[in-house]
Write an enzyme that holds these catalytic residues in place. Structure first.
Site, mmCIF file in Angstrom:
data_model
loop_
_atom_site.group_PDB
_atom_site.id
_atom_site.type_symbol
_atom_site.label_atom_id
_atom_site.label_comp_id
_atom_site.label_asym_id
_atom_site.label_seq_id
_atom_site.Cartn_x
_atom_site.Cartn_y
_atom_site.Cartn_z
ATOM 1 N N ARG A 61 17.474 -0.553 -0.557
ATOM 2 C CA ARG A 61 16.552 -1.382 -1.349
ATOM 3 C C ARG A 61 15.107 -0.950 -1.108
ATOM 4 O O ARG A 61 14.297 -0.908 -2.045
ATOM 5 C CB ARG A 61 16.748 -2.851 -0.963
ATOM 6 C CG ARG A 61 15.853 -3.823 -1.726
ATOM 7 C CD ARG A 61 16.223 -5.257 -1.408
ATOM 8 N NE ARG A 61 15.372 -6.208 -2.109
ATOM 9 C CZ ARG A 61 14.606 -7.112 -1.513
ATOM 10 N NH1 ARG A 61 14.586 -7.213 -0.187
ATOM 11 N NH2 ARG A 61 13.864 -7.937 -2.231
ATOM 12 N N HIS A 65 12.420 0.125 -3.931
ATOM 13 C CA HIS A 65 11.138 -0.564 -4.078
ATOM 14 C C HIS A 65 9.963 0.388 -3.897
ATOM 15 O O HIS A 65 8.896 0.168 -4.477
ATOM 16 C CB HIS A 65 11.051 -1.717 -3.077
ATOM 17 C CG HIS A 65 11.799 -2.944 -3.517
ATOM 18 N ND1 HIS A 65 11.314 -4.225 -3.348
ATOM 19 C CD2 HIS A 65 12.994 -3.082 -4.140
ATOM 20 C CE1 HIS A 65 12.178 -5.093 -3.843
ATOM 21 N NE2 HIS A 65 13.216 -4.416 -4.315
ATOM 22 N N VAL A 69 7.197 1.709 -7.482
ATOM 23 C CA VAL A 69 5.768 1.398 -7.428
ATOM 24 C C VAL A 69 5.019 2.652 -6.988
ATOM 25 O O VAL A 69 5.186 3.123 -5.865
ATOM 26 C CB VAL A 69 5.478 0.248 -6.443
ATOM 27 C CG1 VAL A 69 3.997 -0.129 -6.478
ATOM 28 C CG2 VAL A 69 6.338 -0.971 -6.778
#
Length: 324
Positions: A61, A65, A69
């Site tokens: 994860r 993430h 970004v």
């Protein structure tokens, strides 16, 4: 018309720049400068996963993430400063964990190859090794990423697809990162491992339309089970995303989605797109996971190329949580 033309040209330049940088990654990038990097990363990661297998989902994860970004530049690893709130302190990232694994791996790599291997590359390798070490798929990780030195909390809010997105929003979110509809449904399969806090889906089971109701697309028995575990104001209890199989990387996730037991609205959304629905049906009726493993590996390699910094862009951080 002139403004639209300029905007289209700017989008083309951004895409071309990101695509060109991604092509600079290479499997043998550290062959001369740090030939032992992958064995160091694997060994150090294993020392954590062997004691806490649940970290595999957390590290996977974290990589996702990071890449969504600013691209896969390790910006999610940076600490906030007195003058800036970083990504890791943004609401979607407050439940991220496993930073100690990245720090330990970086320390071990620095001992052998000082100021050579980026934190972004380390995160990509750790995510791969952690998944592989719980008997999930293995994929070759092209290397050569460099670390960004900018991390802004609000950018996590605007770039990370939240658990309440519908199919149209999810497709658009992934497309903005150069990922297609198949990548969306394949990478969603990462929910076959891991847990979530009740607060991530409380509205879905208690107040879906603002009338104290549950999402009617959910299996009512599953709603009842979730309510028994998660009181309306619960923010600390955790729930398995793939009940009964949350610690195994398999295709059971697609089975529960087909049965209308996907934990998030974004899981249920996979049934409302022709491509994603077909994939769900295919893998929920198959006992083998080899094709899913192959697809997942391919999509992870593709995701790992999003917006990378290469060449002289960015830096090689000495400490992953602090810009040089």
């Amino acid at each position: 018309m002139a403004i639209i033309t300029k905007l289209l040209f700017l989008c083309f330049l951004v895409f071309f720049f990101h695509h060109a940088n991604a092509q600079n990654l290479a499997l043998n990038f550290y062959r001369r400068t740090c030939p032992s990097v992958e064995s160091i990363v694997n060994r150090t990661t294993a020392s954590f996963i062997s004691r806490a297998p649940s970290l595999a989902a957390a590290l996977l994860r974290m990589h996702f993430h990071d890449c969504f970004v600013r691209g896969c530049d390790g910006s999610v690893l940076l600490n906030s400063t007195a003058n800036n709130t970083a990504e890791r302190d943004s609401i979607p990232n407050l439940s991220l964990r496993g930073f100690q694994v990245i720090d330990a791996v970086k320390t071990a790599v620095e001992r052998s190859c000082p100021r050579t291997v980026s934190c972004a590359d380390i995160l990509a390798l750790v995510a791969r090794d952690a998944v592989s070490q719980i008997k999930g798929p293995f994929w070759q990780v092209p290397l050569g990423r460099r670390d960004g030195n900018v991390s802004i909390s609000n950018e996590a809010l605007t770039n990370l697809p939240p658990p309440f997105f519908n199919a149209t929003q999810l497709v658009a979110s992934f497309a903005a990162k150069g990922l297609d509809v198949k990548d969306l449904v394949v990478l969603s399969g990462g929910h076959t491992i891991g847990v979530s806090h009740c607060s991530s889906f409380t509205t879905r089971i208690y107040n879906f339309t603002g009338r104290n109701d549950a999402d009617p697309t959910m299996d009512p028995n599953y709603v009842a089970a979730l309510k028994a575990r998660c009181p309306p104001t619960d923010t600390t209890t955790i729930v398995q995303m793939d009940p009964g199989s949350f610690d195994r990387f398999d295709t059971d996730y697609y089975t529960i989605v087909r049965k209308r037991r996907g934990l998030f609205e974004s899981d249920a959304a996979l049934l409302r797109n022709n491509v994603t629905n077909a994939y769900v049906q295919q893998h929920s009726s198959s006992s083998g996971s080899s094709s899913f493993f192959q697809d997942f590996a391919a999509s992870m390699v593709k995701m790992g190329r999003i917006g990378v910094l290469t060449g002289t862009a960015g830096e090689i951080r000495r400490i992953c949580s602090v810009a040089n």
